[in-house]
Motif scaffolding. Structure first.
Motif, PDB file in Angstrom:
ATOM      1  N   TYR A 116      16.027 -22.892  36.288  1.00 38.11           N
ATOM      2  CA  TYR A 116      14.788 -22.133  36.391  1.00 38.11           C
ATOM      3  C   TYR A 116      15.035 -20.643  36.610  1.00 38.11           C
ATOM      4  O   TYR A 116      14.085 -19.897  36.824  1.00 38.11           O
ATOM      5  N   ILE A 118      16.632 -16.953  35.218  1.00 34.96           N
ATOM      6  CA  ILE A 118      16.915 -16.267  33.961  1.00 34.96           C
ATOM      7  C   ILE A 118      17.659 -14.973  34.261  1.00 34.96           C
ATOM      8  O   ILE A 118      17.224 -14.175  35.115  1.00 34.96           O
ATOM      9  N   VAL A 131      11.495 -19.191  35.742  1.00 39.59           N
ATOM     10  CA  VAL A 131      10.671 -20.040  34.879  1.00 39.59           C
ATOM     11  C   VAL A 131       9.658 -20.765  35.764  1.00 39.59           C
ATOM     12  O   VAL A 131       9.972 -21.792  36.382  1.00 39.59           O
ATOM     13  N   GLU A 136       7.582 -17.946  31.810  1.00 47.68           N
ATOM     14  CA  GLU A 136       8.654 -17.102  32.335  1.00 47.68           C
ATOM     15  C   GLU A 136       8.087 -15.775  32.829  1.00 47.68           C
ATOM     16  O   GLU A 136       7.210 -15.187  32.201  1.00 47.68           O
TER      17      GLU A 136
END
Length: 436
Positions: A116, A118, A131, A136
């Motif tokens: 989850y 990024i 996420v 996102e």
């Protein structure tokens, strides 16, 4: 009755510390909603006697663990609390250090350590992504560490909580209780106090704990447009609100289970047309077995409850298409039959009209003949009477003419028949005198 008003998910061009906390709160509320929805689904399945072992609960707990930590994982908020101490430097440098710790703990390329989290390809020194359930979000850590610092010390909060003024005590009691609860779990400096993120997390956990003790009802408010105009819908804005309000996630959860539910009678009346006419009296279980064989599906795609049939959306679409094909086929047969009936009815109408016309003509002919016969029959007696009257009048006329004729003939035969002797004597003397 308690009312909890939450705006919803936020995702702007620039997302800061405030958006992180707001989305963290919405993530917790979404998990509570998902859990409640799944429990409601389970209760419905249990009441109907349906096996719900095929349904998987969509849990966003990993995203919450990324934010608040759990087990052996140190979350983003705890990492933010630790970013203030341990090193010297400006708040901007501490933000960079905080983001670096996040990338080191959760990020990585090409595959991150946490699913989850990024790691942006550009600007990763102050940016990171999460996420969320709604999508996102990329956060920019400008002032994260500084905004997270609590400016009031615990001693000042305790002093305000012991004030003799009631309104001052009400202002300081929540902060004081939150700091005491947080101090039991994590030791903090008495000068700096508990961070804003820790207070927010503690308050949110208390709120979720209270919500789990209640029977919640959810109301989603969607604005059709931002201009407050009537009869106007901004589809992009509405879709964004649906996504940020968690409705898309709700629909996905519902679709994972048996999203289509119909009463036994309604389902049987709707899809029994697929069966042959001989098999339509064998009940709903035979209908389900027959459709399962035709479509090649298993019990995981639908369940028979006490009063309802539970189907997955994909299977319901297949059944609707199959039923529509059967209805269209039946409609073509009925249309063909209807044309045949119409032709037969038209032919019968033409024949009936022709027979009626012939009947009318024959009836008229018979009527005219009857009238003529009756007229002829009625004329016989008057003709006889007329003939007798004519003959009688002729006889009477002849008799009437005989008398003067006889008199005239008698005069022609004897012009002096009516004279007596003396008259004849005088006539003779006059004739002789005329001759002399």
């Amino acid at each position: 009755i308690g009312v909890l008003d939450i705006y919803g998910f936020e995702n702007f061009e620039f997302n800061g510390f405030e958006q992180l906390l707001i989305n963290y709160a919405n993530e917790s509320m979404q998990r509570h909603f998902n859990k409640h929805l799944f429990e409601v689904e389970q209760e419905i399945y249990a009441n109907e006697g349906v096996d719900w072992a095929y349904i998987q609960f969509n849990d966003n707990r990993p995203c919450l663990e990324l934010l608040e930590g759990g087990g052996a994982m140190v979350g983003i908020l705890s990492t933010l609390d630790d970013a203030w101490g341990g090193s010297l430097g400006s708040p901007s440098e501490k933000d960079v250090k905080f983001v670096g710790q996040l990338h080191q703990a959760f990020g990585g390329t090409p595959k991150p350590k946490h699913p989850y989290f990024i790691t942006p390809k550009f600007g990763s020194d102050k940016q990171f992504g999460i996420v969320h359930y709604a999508g996102e979000v990329r956060y920019t850590a400008n002032g994260f560490v500084e905004k997270n610092v609590e400016s009031l010390s615990n001693e000042l909060k305790d002093l305000g909580g012991k004030s003799t003024i009631a309104i001052v005590r009400e202002l300081f009691v929540p902060a004081s209780s939150t700091s005491l609860e947080a101090a039991g779990r994590r030791i903090r400096s008495a000068i700096r106090g508990v961070s804003v993120a820790s207070q927010f997390r503690s308050s949110l956990q208390l709120l979720v704990s209270d919500l789990e003790k209640t029977s919640p009802h959810f109301i989603r408010c969607i604005k059709p447009n931002s201009k407050k105009k009537a009869n106007s819908i901004d589809s992009g804005d509405v879709l964004r609100q649906l996504r940020y309000a968690g409705m898309m996630e709700t629909i996905r959860i519902r679709r994972q289970g048996y999203s289509v539910r119909e009463e036994h009678e309604v389902f049987y009346n709707r899809f029994s047309v697929i069966l042959n006419s001989k098999d339509r009296q064998k009940g709903i279980e035979f209908l389900v077995q027959d459709l399962s064989l035709r479509l090649g599906v298993s019990n995981a795609d639908w369940q028979i409850g006490h009063t309802k049939i539970f189907l997955r959306k994909e299977l319901a679409d297949k059944l609707a298409s199959l039923s529509m094909l059967r209805v269209k086929s039946a409609s073509r047969v009925l249309h063909k039959f209807g044309r045949m009936v119409a032709r037969n009815r038209g032919a019968r109408m033409i024949i009936a009209w022709f027979r009626y016309r012939m009947h009318i003509i024959e009836k008229k002919r018979r009527g005219d003949a009857t009238t003529l016969i009756a007229a002829v029959f009625r004329a016989i007696v008057p003709k006889r009477k007329l003939k007798i009257a004519v003959q009688s009048s002729i006889v009477l006329q002849s008799l009437a003419r005989i008398v003067p004729a006889k008199e005239y003939l008698s005069k022609l035969r004897d012009p002096y028949g009516e004279l007596c002797f003396s008259d004849l004597q005088r006539l003779l003397e006059s004739i002789q005198a005329a001759v002399d």
